[in-house]
Design a protein around this motif. Sequence first.
Motif, short mmCIF file in Angstrom:
data_model
loop_
_atom_site.label_atom_id
_atom_site.label_comp_id
_atom_site.label_asym_id
_atom_site.label_seq_id
_atom_site.Cartn_x
_atom_site.Cartn_y
_atom_site.Cartn_z
N ILE A 231 0.96 -1.02 0.18
CA ILE A 231 0.10 -0.07 -0.03
C ILE A 231 0.95 1.14 0.20
CG2 ILE A 231 -1.84 1.46 1.49
CD1 ILE A 231 -2.99 -1.11 1.95
N ARG A 232 1.87 1.20 0.94
CA ARG A 232 2.84 2.35 0.85
C ARG A 232 3.34 2.88 -0.60
NH1 ARG A 232 8.41 2.08 3.88
NH2 ARG A 232 9.01 2.06 1.64
N ALA A 233 3.58 1.72 -1.29
CA ALA A 233 4.21 1.80 -2.63
C ALA A 233 3.20 2.78 -3.50
CB ALA A 233 4.36 0.75 -3.35
N GLY A 234 1.91 2.67 -3.18
CA GLY A 234 1.01 3.40 -3.97
C GLY A 234 0.88 4.92 -3.25
N SER A 235 1.69 5.46 -2.26
CA SER A 235 1.63 6.44 -1.49
C SER A 235 0.14 7.19 -1.44
CB SER A 235 2.42 7.60 -1.94
OG SER A 235 3.31 7.14 -3.13
N PRO A 236 -0.80 6.55 -0.76
CA PRO A 236 -2.15 7.24 -0.46
C PRO A 236 -2.20 8.12 0.49
CG PRO A 236 -1.99 5.16 0.51
CD PRO A 236 -0.46 5.51 0.06
N ASP A 237 -3.07 9.18 0.28
CA ASP A 237 -3.26 10.25 1.39
C ASP A 237 -4.27 9.44 2.45
OD1 ASP A 237 -2.23 12.05 -0.29
OD2 ASP A 237 -4.06 12.56 -1.05
N GLN B 219 1.61 -1.19 12.98
CA GLN B 219 2.67 -2.13 12.07
C GLN B 219 2.90 -1.26 10.83
OE1 GLN B 219 1.31 -5.92 10.90
NE2 GLN B 219 1.12 -6.52 13.19
N ALA B 220 1.86 -0.40 10.28
CA ALA B 220 2.13 0.61 9.59
C ALA B 220 2.98 1.56 9.81
CB ALA B 220 0.97 1.19 9.09
N ALA B 221 2.94 2.22 11.11
CA ALA B 221 3.76 3.05 11.45
C ALA B 221 5.22 2.80 11.36
CB ALA B 221 3.50 3.52 12.94
N SER B 222 5.39 1.38 11.97
CA SER B 222 6.94 0.91 11.62
C SER B 222 7.54 0.84 10.43
CB SER B 222 6.84 -0.55 12.54
OG SER B 222 6.59 -1.44 11.54
N LEU B 223 6.73 0.75 9.26
CA LEU B 223 7.14 0.87 7.99
C LEU B 223 7.00 2.32 7.50
CD1 LEU B 223 4.94 -2.18 6.41
CD2 LEU B 223 7.24 -2.08 7.20
N LEU C 295 4.35 4.25 7.18
CA LEU C 295 3.18 4.46 6.41
C LEU C 295 2.18 5.07 7.59
CD1 LEU C 295 1.06 4.22 4.15
CD2 LEU C 295 0.63 2.02 5.05
N THR C 296 2.06 6.69 7.40
CA THR C 296 1.08 7.11 8.47
C THR C 296 0.06 8.19 7.66
OG1 THR C 296 2.85 8.87 8.41
CG2 THR C 296 3.05 7.18 10.14
N PRO C 297 -0.84 7.42 6.83
CA PRO C 297 -1.75 8.42 6.10
C PRO C 297 -2.66 8.71 7.21
CG PRO C 297 -2.25 6.01 5.69
CD PRO C 297 -1.02 6.01 6.88
N ALA D 177 -0.18 7.12 16.29
CA ALA D 177 -0.36 6.92 14.87
C ALA D 177 -2.12 7.10 14.44
CB ALA D 177 0.27 5.82 14.09
N ALA D 178 -2.73 6.46 15.61
CA ALA D 178 -4.22 6.35 15.45
C ALA D 178 -4.92 7.51 15.52
CB ALA D 178 -4.79 5.01 16.37
N ASP D 179 -4.22 8.62 16.29
CA ASP D 179 -5.08 9.85 16.47
C ASP D 179 -5.44 10.41 15.29
OD1 ASP D 179 -5.76 10.17 19.17
OD2 ASP D 179 -4.21 11.74 19.34
N GLY D 180 -6.46 11.04 15.33
CA GLY D 180 -6.74 11.75 14.08
C GLY D 180 -7.47 10.89 13.22
N GLY D 181 -7.67 9.62 13.28
CA GLY D 181 -8.29 8.85 12.44
C GLY D 181 -9.78 9.02 12.37
N ILE D 182 -10.45 8.70 11.25
CA ILE D 182 -11.88 9.23 11.11
C ILE D 182 -12.59 7.82 10.80
CG2 ILE D 182 -13.23 10.23 9.32
CD1 ILE D 182 -11.36 12.50 9.42
N TYR D 183 -13.84 8.09 11.33
CA TYR D 183 -14.93 6.61 11.11
C TYR D 183 -16.07 7.25 11.10
CZ TYR D 183 -15.64 6.18 16.13
OH TYR D 183 -15.88 6.76 17.38
N THR D 184 -16.97 6.57 10.44
CA THR D 184 -18.44 6.81 10.35
C THR D 184 -19.44 5.68 11.25
OG1 THR D 184 -18.83 5.37 8.50
CG2 THR D 184 -18.65 7.67 8.19
N ASN D 185 -20.32 6.16 11.69
CA ASN D 185 -20.92 5.26 12.59
C ASN D 185 -22.52 5.80 12.85
OD1 ASN D 185 -20.65 2.75 13.99
ND2 ASN D 185 -19.77 3.60 15.92
N PRO D 186 -23.45 5.00 13.28
CA PRO D 186 -24.59 5.47 13.50
C PRO D 186 -24.66 6.80 14.35
CG PRO D 186 -24.92 2.96 13.47
CD PRO D 186 -23.41 3.48 13.50
N ALA D 187 -25.34 7.54 14.39
CA ALA D 187 -25.09 8.76 15.28
C ALA D 187 -26.01 8.68 16.53
CB ALA D 187 -25.43 10.17 14.70
N ASN D 188 -25.33 8.94 17.58
CA ASN D 188 -25.95 9.05 18.83
C ASN D 188 -26.31 10.34 19.24
OD1 ASN D 188 -23.66 6.36 19.82
ND2 ASN D 188 -26.01 6.09 19.43
N PHE D 189 -26.16 11.33 18.13
CA PHE D 189 -26.10 12.72 18.73
C PHE D 189 -27.07 13.35 17.47
CE2 PHE D 189 -22.09 10.89 19.73
CZ PHE D 189 -21.84 11.23 21.07
#
Lengths: 571, 296, 425
Positions: free
Chosen positions: C243-249, C266-270, C272-274, C294-306
């Motif tokens: 995946i890193r070879a494709g340099s995704p954002d 594991q990605a961080a050890s390689l 890879l920090t998109p 490395a997980a900080d800032g990650g974004i996800y969707t879920n049913p809203a409780n708000f």
Amino acid sequence: MNYLAIVVNLVCIYTVLATSLNLIMGYGGLFSVAHAAFFGIGAYVFALSTIQLDAPFVVALLLAFAAAALASAVISVPSLRISGDYLMLATFAIQILATSLFLNLPITGGPAGIRNIPSAQFFGFPPNSRVGTLVGFVAVTAVCWYVMFEMARSPFGRVLKAIREDELATATVGKNVMWFKISAFAAGCGFAGIAGGMYASLLSFINPDSFAIYMSFTILVMVLLGGLANPFGGLAGALALTLLQEVLRLMLPSAVGAHVSQVLLGVILVAVVMKRPQGLLPEFASQGAFATADTLTERGHADTRQLSFGRRHASSPALLPQPILQAKALAKSYGGVRAVRRFDIDVRAGEIVGLIGPNGAGKTTVFDMIAGAVIPDGGTISFDGKNVTRLAIHRRGQLGIGRLFQDARPLPNMTVLDNVLMAFDDLRREAPLLSFLPIDREREHQRLEQAHDCLRFVGLAEHASERAGSLSFGQQKLLGFARLMAQDARLWLLDEPAAGVDPTMREEIKTAIARCRRELGITVVVVEHNMDFLRDLADRVVFMADGEVQREGALAEIAADPELSRRYLGA
Amino acid sequence: MVDLSLQLLVVGLSQAAIYMLVATGFALILSVSRIFHFAHAAVFALSGFLAFLFAQQAGLPFVLAVLLSAVLSCLVAVVIYLQIYTPLQQRSGNSFIIVLASIGLQFAIENSLALIWGTGGRYLDNPMAAATFKAGNVFIALTDIVAITVAVLGTAATIAFLNMTRLGRAMRAYSENPVMARVVGIEPKLVGAVAMAIGTALLVPAAVITGWYSSLVPTMGMGPLLYAVAAVVVGGIGSVKGAALGALMLGLLSAAISFHFPAFWSDAGAFLIMMVFVIWFPAGLFGIRARSQAAR
Amino acid sequence: MTMQPEHVSDRTAENAMARVSGWKLNRLRSRTLALTAMVAAALSCAAAPALAQARQKFNFAVTFPLTGIAASQGETASKAVKIALQEINDHDYIGGVELVPFILDSEAKPDIGVRALEQAITVNGAGYVITGYSSVSAAQAPIAERSRVVLVNVGGASPVLSNLSPWFFNAIPLTHLQIPILLEEIIEVQHKKSVALLFRDDDLGRGIRSLFGASAQALGGKLVAEESYLPGTNDFRRQLARIRAGSPDMVYIAGVATEIGSIIGQAASLGLTPLWTSYGAYNHKATIELGKQAADGGIYTNPANFGANLKTLPRYEQMLSAWRTAYGSTSDLDYIAGQIYLGVYLLADTLKTLKSSGKALTPENIRDAMRTTKYETVTGPMTFDKHQDALTSIAIYRLEKSEFKPYKVYSSDDVSAINARVVKQ
């Protein structure tokens, strides 16, 4: 009721699985950790054929059988060349490769598997009826079990067990060991395929998880727990294990129950191996169940009567001046050591030839080459005018070359009677596809009587139903003679028949050889160190040393040669 | 492309390091005691969870925790050897009986671990997690370097032990000719137990490193064990050196396969090679030819 | 693949007649083994004191991984069932009906899930079953249809679960509804155009793969790498190196909760920090423990409780306070707990509707009522569309300083609008 039906259905599936592995392992002696792979092949073929071809249940099951049997046959042709630990490792690799293919092939649905497999419809029960499925599964299982039961106790199964006990001895008698092994493996795997089809039909969903190496291990546990080579062993093992798992599942519905049952499974396996390796149901000592030995020993002693079968091969040496066995310039080396440099012999039909010489002279290697256990580096062997130099061991056995090994090589965990019965070569039910059919019984009955005659002839009649392994060494040699008679061998290669037995037994053996020659017209080549034994038995002797024939002639002549005595006999 | 292949080489090496440690131990036990110790996989997981128990649940210093785990794991392995394998070997020469016992132990230990620590995965804190070196566009984690170093040293030390010490030579002698070795006074139980202990000790660093990279699960030993079995076959049964090199080769091979194909095909490649070896070249690269002939 | 409901009812019309009343009661009485009955009794006693005796009982089941890859989720699932039942049974929420739960382990494995469902239906006499995990739900759906019980998926998000069977409902917006929303935010709002996908090779991952690339393209993004791994994989570095070879954002992880932290670490050890993205599985403690910074800032969707103003929905507030009362703290309350709670209330609300209109509490009637009822849930108003998929609100969440926080909420109308746009393009 429904849940109980599922449990019974699972027991059915596991019974077929365990019984089929028992056929391969218990009877065939082939240790396989790949049974789950063929279970899986059956399941996938069943699923795909019902979904994509709309195949009815029974047709899909037959396809599952065919696919699994075919796959196993293709794999087993190279794999069964090896045996022991290496065969186990090969099946190990097969199992992992199969799992990998289930996971990665486009048609298997990968890890997600195949779902919505139509459930079977039986005998006018409505579709999805649990009772209908139950009846259907029990019927299929009963048929599978019966076929395997019949196979196991047929002449086919008897040869399989013989191969398990001693491959070389079985081949020497004239059985194509490879063919029997491949057939047993293919048949067992085919039934595993049927189990796979039932599993797919029952759960309506399959994925590779169910066919991984752990499943192979579980089936092994069932076989061992139930009892190796016992026709009911598979059923007992499947029942015990399923009950254990389901009771724990009901008591502890969380995965704790699943793990506890797996721990118990492991502990039980270790305990069985340590304390009761024969399993819940030990192997039946006798499997020639169509007539027991006891009923036949009552018929009185027939020691003195003429043997009732077997062609008389030659009435006297003079009638057939042509040599029956001719070896020219045989040579064999093992990694630079020349065991046999040059060996020539002509043996006329009906002759008894002694082969003598010091230890390491190459006598056993000569026998190995004549019987086919070893292919010579040079020279030719012809038997009855036919060049057999490179012929397979079992082909020579079929032509009539018989051999009594130095250590007799009985099939220790089979009855004395079965030891003899397995040597007959004309039983139709030795063919795997005919083995479970109700045919050829008259001939089998005849052969049974003849086997008893053979045993009576060598004086082992009252031991017919004992384990061959429990006989004395001398009796095992006599049993070897009975086996040679049943094989209908014309040339008997006897490797030290008198070694290691007491003097009384030695005389008995000697008498038996002489009598066989007289009544059956056989030809004998006998390796012996005991000159007394040969004295009024051998027509002439061949003296061999350093891998070469040194002298040929009457025993008295050779024994009197001071040079030979000094050089080789240490006198 | 060069970056990717070099990066995959690094990844392949650090995976091969784990396989090497497991394979070396498995091969040592097999060659000395002639036991297919499949429960090696469960002991592998056990040593990982014991390290977790001492380091994280009991809060002991890391080095002490690893040592304790090693001692206890070796103890378990030696007890298995003396209490289960040895009696079975004495009773019958049939190696399948021992394989079955070993499978039973595998089930029992693995699921006991699941009962104690669950199957959800436990995490070992990696003190070196953040340390990464960068060479061009290739990243090498300190953990990778540690893994490879430990594997090479562990294997080398085992081989040196076999060649240079009296006990090691006795083990080799026993492995090559048990009957003769017994005649000259080598105690089979002793050499077997030592082989078991060394083989198990090699597992501990492998389990800890696996715990650092991902998580500890009871089934974690099965994958490396499968590779170890394949490596032993490729390297040749009876040869410790062969198993270590076989593991290295298979690890690198599977990384090479994943350069061109989806990663999961690499397993198939490794076991296809094992199959070819076991059927057509049973002596492997460094195996004892005579013994493989005997198995035919 | 799926049969028409009319056909189904024709086939066993008489059976259905015979089962109109007291359906569950009979089955329970005749078939429950003593032990499971005891477990049930113990559970229901805890939940319902005194007046429970006279009420009609309705058995339902939850098949969820109690151990297995997501053991901790099983624990919160049980807790969620308990607090929901405290409210429903203690206050006689339905009116004369007591809910009896059976919690069974699916180990997150399809074959075990199928067995658990069979057990729930035939041993425990459950007429309504809550489940999770895409592969498990997909494998169970035909069994539910065959046995004519309602199966409600509250956790599995794979698009393959849509329109699976007339007896199967998705009470969670499936990822084919969630992914366009996430991609719109990433591609159009944050202008990260090159995206990559790492998917678990199972029903969930394959389902997401089938639409991820096309949706990204429809919104003007570009799929630069796509890798998969097998369930049970621990080491993801080969896939990550590729995946890193494709340099995704941005890299979307279509895996299960416990894998995400490992992957990010594991990605961080390689190197890879998109921007890491995922669906609800991101919301798990392992993501923080293993992914670390490395997980900080990650974004996800879920049913809203708000609600739209990021204020907690009233129904969810009620659950939070009940949880706090029962267990002291809400630190272990994850989205799965909310979804299980929602699943129990769907049943309670449906039974209440049936009761008030005088209909029998049969699985058939529950199924029919669920198609038309408008529910008020912990994820806002919910209805089921013609595929029996939930239409409800969805939020985008972000992991900030080791806390999962919502930052954007889409009502069910917004969700439909964005999805319509993606489909059109």
